[in-house]
Design a protein around this motif. Structure first.
Motif: not given
Ligand code: MRU
Length: 343
Positions: A280-305
């Motif tokens: 029953e605990i609400p689990i926070e989902q945060r924006v994809a960018d926090e995972l796709l980028a490091i320190a504001g720099q995109r590291v994941a390949a384009d086209g992936i969510d």
């Protein structure tokens, strides 16, 4: 205003080496945790809306620290003549998982809704959190019968609380008592609370630690290098299930498999008796960018969510010890928690 409490409280808080939350000249100052460890910059906040935004954006983070900041947010709203109900609503919606936020706001509702009484209540909560952490750290360290090597996750130190910390408070106190052989900190992808914040705190206090990639935890345990995993919590359900930073559950499964002890350290304000189980605990989902980028720099390949839940739930059955300021529970369950919360 209780001036004795205010003065004594400020003195205790000011004596802390690391101060994530400061109340000065009628304003709230938050040490901007997004910019650590590179820069130590305080953000001045004057309204409840600004505090809610700072909580959401992780200027301040960690369950107890979020609660304290929200309490000051209500005090600011009263001082500025803002609509209090709107302030409570904004603050309550700033992040979903840490119950300390709602616990702190509920406590603020219990006092007269005037600027003086609300500020006094926020300061009291701030001071009380520091005292509880010091007490829990002693209780936690007392569980170690011989010097230990600990793996911790996320940041549960001074930055996440009023000072000293919960799980990292136990590490600190064990170190001061000569009971700490070594400490490993998981980097805590994707926001890197371990690599940026826990590493910074350990270095600042002269505790030599080693950083590991989160994915190295299994090998660390397989090598027999650690005795305890010690973590904090964002919400503990009535049956003892614990929501904490994503990756905590994997550590608990690994710990059980390798015969490593698993300790959760959290004040009773983190225990939510209204929530029956971890489901029953609400689990926070945060924006994809926090995972796709490091320190504001995109590291994941384009086209992936990305799927980016930032907390997970560890079942009570995997927890060996729960340390709270009210006492220590071995193998916490619904009955033991009920008895503890009645104290
Ligand atoms: O997303 P965060 O950094 O706020 O998550 C923090 C944690 O998960 C901590 O382990 C928890 O709040 C306990 S802090 C004493």
């Amino acid at each position: 205003m209780n001036t004795f409490l205010t003065q004594a409280g400020h003195a205790a808080l000011a004596a802390q080496v690391i101060r994530p939350i400061e109340w000065r000249d009628g304003m709230l100052y938050l040490l901007d945790q997004r910019r650590l460890p590179r820069e130590e910059v305080y953000l001045p906040l004057a309204t409840a809306g600004q505090v809610a935004e700072a909580i959401h954006d992780m200027v301040v983070r960690g369950a107890p620290a979020i609660g304290i900041a929200a309490a000051y947010g209500v005090a600011l709203a009263a001082a500025q003549g803002e609509k209090l109900e709107e302030a409570y609503r904004l603050l309550a919606e700033s992040r979903p998982t840490a119950v300390n936020l709602h616990w702190a706001l509920a406590r603020m509702r219990e006092v007269p809704q005037d600027a003086g009484a609300l500020l006094e209540a926020a300061i009291a909560m701030h001071v009380e959190d520091l005292q509880q952490n010091l007490h829990m750290a002693e209780l936690g360290a007392a569980c170690f019968t011989a010097p230990v090597t600990i793996l911790t996750h996320c940041n549960t130190g001074s930055l996440a609380t009023a000072g000293h910390g919960t799980a990292l408070g136990v590490v600190r106190t064990a170190f001061l008592l000569g009971k700490l052989k070594a400490v490993y900190a998981g980097e805590t992808r994707p926001w890197l609370q371990g690599a940026r914040l826990t590493a910074w705190e350990l270095a600042k206090e002269g505790i030599k630690g080693q950083l590991i990639a989160d994915s190295a935890a299994a090998s660390l345990m397989q090598d027999g290098r650690i005795n305890w995993v010690v973590v904090g919590a964002d919400r503990i359900a009535a049956n003892g299930d614990v929501a904490n930073k994503i990756g905590t559950y994997s550590l608990a499964v690994l710990a059980r498999h390798h015969g490593v002890k698993f300790m959760v350290v959290a004040p009773s304000g983190t225990i939510d008796m209204q929530t029956g189980s971890g489901r029953e605990i609400p689990i926070e989902q945060r924006v994809a960018d926090e995972l796709l980028a490091i320190a504001g720099q995109r590291v994941a390949a384009d086209g992936i969510d990305a799927w980016n839940p930032v907390f997970d739930v560890t079942p009570a059955s995997l927890i060996d010890v729960l340390v709270t300021e009210k006492g220590v529970l071995e193998h916490p369950d619904a009955e033991k928690l009920q008895t503890l919360m009645r104290q």
